[in-house]
Design a protein around this motif. Structure first.
Motif: not given
Length: 181
Positions: A131-145
């Motif tokens: 697996v190659v994971l581009p560090e700048d190719g994934h995202t998410c939203m803020d969570t309470p924590a």
């Protein structure tokens, strides 16, 4: 460097929901860059859609279930599939399709970092894929924590080495782009 691209959950309901993903426009541009590079390298593109149960906002066919319109996916030639779990493999034919295409290394991008991206990276390795994971190719939203940036940074650090080759997106399929020019 790799021989298939897997795009996870870049759907209207997640990308354009009430909570916007961290750096969403930049991540979309990055994924589209990787899509273009995959095409130049003649690498297959697999696109996962998370599908909720009947009555959920992301049930199959609903407006929020659709892929984000700015995503450069070609439904006629890319393999789109639905999943109901965080893993792109559980309950799908993805592993079989990858094997049929002689894929042994995946570039994984999309949403959400701490759920489907993380789970799919780990399961892919367990199934024998590199697996190659581009560090700048994934995202998410803020969570309470945690902030989305902290979640992304944490997962990049946690997955790197043991589970994935961490790279910058610009370095994926670089040779394919050079020969196409």
């Amino acid at each position: 460097m790799a021989n298939a691209l897997l795009i996870i959950d870049m759907q209207v309901g997640l990308y354009d929901g009430p909570q916007k993903p961290f750096e969403r426009a930049r991540v979309l541009d990055t994924i589209n860059l990787l899509t273009q590079r995959a095409r130049a390298a003649h690498a297959p593109i697999f696109v996962a859609r998370h599908t909720g149960p009947a009555g959920s906002p992301i049930e199959a066919g609903s407006p929020f279930w659709q892929l984000w319109p700015g995503l450069e996916v070609d439904e006629a030639r890319d393999y789109l599939f639905n999943k109901t779990r965080p893993s792109c493999f559980l309950g799908t034919d993805l592993a079989e399709r990858l094997a049929a295409a002689n894929v042994d290394e995946l570039v994984i991008v999309g949403m959400k970092t701490q759920f489907c991206v993380d789970t799919t990276c780990r399961v892919a390795v367990e199934l024998g894929f590199s697996v190659v994971l581009p560090e700048d190719g994934h995202t998410c939203m803020d969570t309470p924590a945690l902030s989305a940036k902290a979640i992304i940074d944490h997962h990049n650090a946690t997955l790197a080495g043991a589970f994935v080759k961490q790279v910058k997106a610009v370095d994926v399929w670089r040779s394919a782009v050079a020969t196409a020019d």
